[in-house]
Write a protein that holds these residues in place. Structure first.
Motif, PDB file in Angstrom:
ATOM      1  N   ILE A  31      -8.854   5.213   2.461  1.00 26.32           N
ATOM      2  CA  ILE A  31      -9.924   4.657   3.294  1.00 26.32           C
ATOM      3  C   ILE A  31      -9.383   3.469   4.063  1.00 26.32           C
ATOM      4  O   ILE A  31      -8.786   2.568   3.465  1.00 26.32           O
ATOM      5  CB  ILE A  31     -11.140   4.227   2.458  1.00 26.32           C
ATOM      6  N   ASN A  32      -9.609   3.456   5.364  1.00 24.94           N
ATOM      7  CA  ASN A  32      -9.143   2.356   6.204  1.00 24.94           C
ATOM      8  C   ASN A  32     -10.289   1.360   6.365  1.00 24.94           C
ATOM      9  O   ASN A  32     -10.759   0.793   5.378  1.00 24.94           O
ATOM     10  CB  ASN A  32      -8.645   2.895   7.536  1.00 24.94           C
ATOM     11  N   VAL A  33     -10.760   1.165   7.551  1.00 18.81           N
ATOM     12  CA  VAL A  33     -11.823   0.180   7.787  1.00 18.81           C
ATOM     13  C   VAL A  33     -13.158   0.701   7.262  1.00 18.81           C
ATOM     14  O   VAL A  33     -13.498   1.868   7.445  1.00 18.81           O
ATOM     15  CB  VAL A  33     -11.946  -0.147   9.285  1.00 18.81           C
ATOM     16  N   ILE A  51     -14.591  -4.577   7.361  1.00 18.20           N
ATOM     17  CA  ILE A  51     -13.521  -5.096   6.524  1.00 18.20           C
ATOM     18  C   ILE A  51     -12.406  -4.060   6.457  1.00 18.20           C
ATOM     19  O   ILE A  51     -12.653  -2.868   6.267  1.00 18.20           O
ATOM     20  CB  ILE A  51     -14.050  -5.452   5.113  1.00 18.20           C
ATOM     21  N   SER A  52     -11.186  -4.523   6.669  1.00 22.34           N
ATOM     22  CA  SER A  52     -10.048  -3.626   6.631  1.00 22.34           C
ATOM     23  C   SER A  52      -9.627  -3.356   5.192  1.00 22.34           C
ATOM     24  O   SER A  52     -10.110  -3.997   4.257  1.00 22.34           O
ATOM     25  CB  SER A  52      -8.883  -4.245   7.410  1.00 22.34           C
ATOM     26  N   SER A  53      -8.711  -2.433   5.026  1.00 21.64           N
ATOM     27  CA  SER A  53      -8.208  -2.126   3.682  1.00 21.64           C
ATOM     28  C   SER A  53      -7.480  -3.322   3.078  1.00 21.64           C
ATOM     29  O   SER A  53      -7.415  -3.450   1.848  1.00 21.64           O
ATOM     30  CB  SER A  53      -7.281  -0.917   3.735  1.00 21.64           C
ATOM     31  N   ALA A  54      -6.980  -4.209   3.932  1.00 24.70           N
ATOM     32  CA  ALA A  54      -6.287  -5.408   3.452  1.00 24.70           C
ATOM     33  C   ALA A  54      -7.240  -6.570   3.223  1.00 24.70           C
ATOM     34  O   ALA A  54      -6.821  -7.622   2.741  1.00 24.70           O
ATOM     35  CB  ALA A  54      -5.207  -5.817   4.449  1.00 24.70           C
ATOM     36  N   GLY A  55      -8.517  -6.382   3.602  1.00 19.23           N
ATOM     37  CA  GLY A  55      -9.511  -7.427   3.363  1.00 19.23           C
ATOM     38  C   GLY A  55      -9.858  -8.287   4.555  1.00 19.23           C
ATOM     39  O   GLY A  55     -10.650  -9.234   4.425  1.00 19.23           O
ATOM     40  N   ASN A  76     -13.892   2.713  -4.145  1.00 22.89           N
ATOM     41  CA  ASN A  76     -14.220   3.237  -2.804  1.00 22.89           C
ATOM     42  C   ASN A  76     -15.601   2.762  -2.354  1.00 22.89           C
ATOM     43  O   ASN A  76     -16.386   3.543  -1.793  1.00 22.89           O
ATOM     44  CB  ASN A  76     -14.160   4.772  -2.779  1.00 22.89           C
ATOM     45  N   THR A  77     -15.872   1.499  -2.576  1.00 30.21           N
ATOM     46  CA  THR A  77     -17.206   0.951  -2.333  1.00 30.21           C
ATOM     47  C   THR A  77     -17.120  -0.300  -1.469  1.00 30.21           C
ATOM     48  O   THR A  77     -16.224  -1.129  -1.649  1.00 30.21           O
ATOM     49  CB  THR A  77     -17.905   0.621  -3.662  1.00 30.21           C
ATOM     50  N   VAL A  78     -18.070  -0.402  -0.549  1.00 27.79           N
ATOM     51  CA  VAL A  78     -18.190  -1.594   0.293  1.00 27.79           C
ATOM     52  C   VAL A  78     -19.558  -2.211   0.034  1.00 27.79           C
ATOM     53  O   VAL A  78     -20.539  -1.499  -0.214  1.00 27.79           O
ATOM     54  CB  VAL A  78     -17.991  -1.249   1.784  1.00 27.79           C
TER      55      VAL A  78
END
Length: 121
Positions: A31-33, A51-55, A76-78
């Motif tokens: 998962i990316n953005v 939020i990006s995968s890097a935060g 896998n949760t935002v």
């Protein structure tokens, strides 16, 4: 193959708080953005936060200082923590995620079904 399921919406008084969650499931490789959008009646859908995968986080000016986006890559949760809510925050909130499924080389945007947030006294 991939589902995004949102939760946490509801009715809250002005000045109150809500926390939205969006969990992605299925044949996910990466998962990316991830982001939250909202759409009020008669208005276009707009970006609230991403939020990006890097935060790395990005916010709409209207929510800066009040909303906080975060993610749990293992789940896998935002999340979207919404504080100091205003009546103008009333909208259907949607999550979106750029997902690469197992066996695919492409990133595809997936959307959740939406959750209603109503700010009213």
């Amino acid at each position: 193959q991939v589902q995004l399921v949102e939760s946490g919406g509801g009715l809250v008084q002005p000045g109150g708080s809500l926390r939205l969650s969006c969990a992605a499931s299925g044949s996910i490789f990466s998962i990316n953005v991830m982001g939250w959008y909202r759409q009020a009646p008669g208005k276009q859908r707009e970006l609230v936060a991403s939020i990006s995968s890097a935060g790395t986080q990005n916010y709409a000016d209207s929510v800066k200082g009040r909303f906080t986006i975060s993610r749990d890559n293992a789940k896998n949760t935002v999340y979207l923590q919404m504080n100091s809510l205003k009546p103008e925050d009333t909208a259907v909130y949607y999550c979106k995620a750029a997902i690469r499924t197992s066996g695919s080389w492409y990133w595809i945007d997936y959307w959740g079904q939406g959750t209603q947030v109503t700010v009213s006294s």
